[in-house]
Design a protein around this motif. Structure first.
Motif, PDB file in Angstrom:
ATOM      1  N   THR A  67       0.842  -1.185   0.000  1.00  0.00           N
ATOM      2  CA  THR A  67       0.000   0.000   0.000  1.00  0.00           C
ATOM      3  C   THR A  67       0.878   1.236   0.000  1.00  0.00           C
ATOM      4  O   THR A  67       1.774   1.391   0.840  1.00  0.00           O
ATOM      5  CB  THR A  67      -0.905   0.014   1.240  1.00  0.00           C
ATOM      6  OG1 THR A  67      -1.712  -1.170   1.238  1.00  0.00           O
ATOM      7  CG2 THR A  67      -1.808   1.232   1.231  1.00  0.00           C
ATOM      8  N   ARG A  68       0.589   2.133  -0.954  1.00  0.00           N
ATOM      9  CA  ARG A  68       1.341   3.400  -0.982  1.00  0.00           C
ATOM     10  C   ARG A  68       0.416   4.534  -0.556  1.00  0.00           C
ATOM     11  O   ARG A  68       0.392   4.926   0.589  1.00  0.00           O
ATOM     12  CB  ARG A  68       1.882   3.648  -2.400  1.00  0.00           C
ATOM     13  CG  ARG A  68       2.834   2.543  -2.895  1.00  0.00           C
ATOM     14  CD  ARG A  68       3.476   2.923  -4.222  1.00  0.00           C
ATOM     15  NE  ARG A  68       2.479   3.252  -5.239  1.00  0.00           N
ATOM     16  CZ  ARG A  68       1.884   2.345  -6.000  1.00  0.00           C
ATOM     17  NH1 ARG A  68       2.149   1.058  -5.858  1.00  0.00           N
ATOM     18  NH2 ARG A  68       0.994   2.715  -6.919  1.00  0.00           N
TER      19      ARG A  68
ATOM     20  N   ASN B  73      -3.667   3.234  -3.666  1.00  0.00           N
ATOM     21  CA  ASN B  73      -2.662   3.357  -4.728  1.00  0.00           C
ATOM     22  C   ASN B  73      -3.203   3.972  -6.020  1.00  0.00           C
ATOM     23  O   ASN B  73      -3.619   3.261  -6.942  1.00  0.00           O
ATOM     24  CB  ASN B  73      -2.022   2.000  -5.037  1.00  0.00           C
ATOM     25  CG  ASN B  73      -1.262   1.449  -3.830  1.00  0.00           C
ATOM     26  OD1 ASN B  73      -1.085   2.154  -2.835  1.00  0.00           O
ATOM     27  ND2 ASN B  73      -0.808   0.218  -3.937  1.00  0.00           N
TER      28      ASN B  73
END
Length: 611
Positions: free
Chosen positions: A130-131, A153
């Motif tokens: 997960t960004r 994302n």
């Protein structure tokens, strides 16, 4: 100015077109959700559509929608996208989604791992990274949080403020979906509960009807065997049993005897007795514990020898104990009528209640029989004392006449003396007959109010059960369904005698017995018993209702029709017969007086039917 054909579109126009297309995609997403919202109440379908559209319009790699479980206080993912669908459960306040659900505010984070509220557990478990993450609460019109929707994302850059507004709008529509679905499911659930309650209530009403009928049979049956047969018929109907029997302990030996049986092989079983503890029924009677055995062959208590002797092979057995002051017994019900269905705990509870009524009725019947025997013996003793006293006079007259006969030479005087002896012998016979009639208890007619529909339906059912397997079909033509007044047990005896006469006349051939009930214009009750047998022989038509008159029936006593006539005459009625080959009808007319006759004993002629 000249325009060059085929020249490339300016970059700013291209950008505007792309932005326009993105806006159109967002509008389409909202339209799709709106259309689905109005066309289906399937929550799974709606939420799957919402998540798919969120990923498309926000250009996100993955979206997840959490619903709030109010019972457990947890968030759980209803729909998840990606290579696999997994269920994620979070406590409110746990992770970013839990924080949003707890605080009711949206979050938009460029790097999830830099936010202390982010929990990387599911990333480690699934291998997903997960960004950026954007998460908004789903609230209903009261402002109460129903769940959380999040996008993960952004494929190109980070989620913007506009993305956040759009996700909030989609979340609001998703909240409407959830509310509508919950309302719909609540209504469906309530309807199901109402239907189940209705079914339970109907079942209880049927059970109460059966118990009322059984209580009525137990209270009104004149003989114990009649009561047992009536109770067993209703118990089988209430539990949907194919066959059944009632076993009672013998007062002398203690063995259990099949006192009453219906269905299966009743003729074979009613002459059988078993020891306490033998078979499932014997075990129940001995230990006093009700049993359901839906696979009798797997039960070690089951007696295969008894099964083979009787010739009936049950699949399942439900048996409840009977208990009264000085005896034990069992009520046995065999095989559900429909397919391979099993007896249930509800069946067992109903059978136990029925057994309680039967036990009480048997105890009362036995006590009443003992009391009646004692009272009758006492009364007969008093009657015999009077009879013996009255016998002195005819015996004295006979003794004197016989002594005179020895010495008398005159023929006329001898004849006079002989006639005197004959008359006194007649007096003695009359005293004997009256005493015997009183000893049999045939001195009172009990006239009661009877509901014709219930009474004759039960009577027809009894006849059907009695003649099952003997080729006789019983038909009931109930043309009057009101009430009448008569001794129901005596009339039952009369109809049974006529029916047995009919089946004996058929000689084993198939036939039809029709029982017709109607009302004459003057109010008299008409009961007709018709059979399609060979008719009544000319040899006995003139003496049909005399005692001991029979024709062509093995074992016939010739008392059946004489008893019928006496019962009808005791009611003040008449009996007629019409007969030809293929059709014989006995018509009984019972006059009906005022309602004050209800439940009132009427003295009748004590002359026995043999007279």
């Amino acid at each position: 100015m000249s325009v060059s054909v085929g020249r490339a579109e300016p970059s700013d126009v291209k950008l505007l077109r792309e932005l326009l297309e993105q806006e159109r995609a967002k509008v389409r997403a909202l339209e799709d959700i709106g259309v689905a919202l109005g066309s289906t109440l399937d929550l799974n379908e709606l939420l799957a559509l919402v998540v798919t559209r969120v990923s498309q319009v926000l250009d996100a790699e993955r979206s997840t929608l959490y619903l709030l479980d109010e019972d457990t206080g947890e968030l759980w993912s209803k729909v998840a996208q990606g290579e696999e669908v997994v269920e994620i459960r979070l406590r409110v306040g746990e992770g970013l989604a839990g924080w949003v659900a707890q605080n009711g505010r949206a979050v938009n984070i460029k790097d999830a791992y830099l936010d202390p509220r982010f929990d990387p557990f599911w990333d480690r478990k699934t291998g997903y990274r997960t960004r950026s993450i954007m998460c908004v609460p789903m609230k209903n019109h009261h402002g109460r949080t129903l769940g959380v929707i999040q996008a993960l994302n952004k494929r190109d850059g980070y989620f913007t403020v506009e993305d956040e507004s759009l996700l909030g709008a989609l979340g609001a529509q998703a909240a409407v979906c959830v509310e509508n679905s919950k309302l719909f499911l609540s209504v469906v659930g309530k309807n199901m509960e109402l239907l189940e309650t209705k079914n339970r209530l109907e079942r209880k009403v049927r059970e109460l009807d059966v118990l009322v009928e059984i209580a009525g049979v137990a209270a009104t049956a004149g003989k114990l065997d009649d009561m047992l047969q009536g109770v067993l018929t209703r118990a089988m109907r209430a539990t949907d049993a194919e066959a059944g029997s009632i076993l009672l302990s013998d007062e002398a030996t203690g063995d259990l005897r099949f006192r009453c049986a219906l269905g299966g092989a009743p003729e074979a079983v009613t002459h059988v007795s078993i020891k306490p503890g033998e078979g499932i029924c014997g075990w129940v009677a001995l230990h006093g514990e009700a049993q359901i055995v839906n696979d009798v062959r797997a039960d070690k208590r089951h007696s295969r020898k008894l099964e083979d002797d009787i010739g009936y092979h049950p699949r399942s057995v439900m048996c409840v104990p009977l208990r009264w002051e000085d005896g034990v017994g069992a009520l046995e019900l065999l095989n559900k009528s429909h397919g391979d269905a099993d007896f249930t705990e509800d069946d067992l509870k109903l059978a136990a209640v029925i057994a309680g009524h039967v036990s009480s009725a048997i105890g009362l019947s036995r006590a009443r029989e003992r009391q009646e025997r004692e009272e009758r013996l006492s009364t007969i003793g008093q009657l015999l004392s009077g009879v013996l006293h009255d016998l002195k006079t005819p015996i004295t007259v006979i003794s004197g006449a016989v002594q005179l006969l020895v010495t008398e030479r005159d023929e006329a005087k001898r004849q006079t003396l002989a006639d005197r002896v004959v008359r006194q012998v007649g007096v003695i016979n009359s005293l004997i007959r009256e005493t015997l009639a009183f000893a049999r208890g045939e001195t009172t007619l009990w006239v009661r109010k009877v509901y014709l529909s219930s009474y004759f339906s039960d009577l027809a059912e009894q006849l059907t059960q009695e003649f099952r397997g003997r080729g006789m079909t019983v038909r009931l033509e109930l043309l009057d369904r009101g009430i009448a007044h008569f001794d129901q047990h005596k009339l039952q005896r009369a109809v049974h005698n006529l029916a047995r006469n009919a089946i004996e006349a058929l000689g084993g051939k198939p036939g039809t017995l029709t029982l017709t009930v109607d009302r004459k214009p003057d109010g008299a009750l008409l009961v007709a018993v018709t059979d399609d047998g060979p008719g009544i022989s000319e040899a006995i038509r003139g003496r049909l209702f005399e005692s001991f008159v029979t024709y062509g029936k093995a074992g016939g006593t010739g008392l059946g029709l004489a008893i019928v006539r006496k019962i009808v005459h005791d009611h003040g009625g008449t009996i007629d017969v019409e007969s030809r080959p293929g059709l014989t009808t006995f018509t009984l007319l019972l006059p009906q007086g005022s309602s004050d006759r209800e439940s009132r004993p009427m003295p009748v002629d004590r002359t026995p039917v043999e007279a």
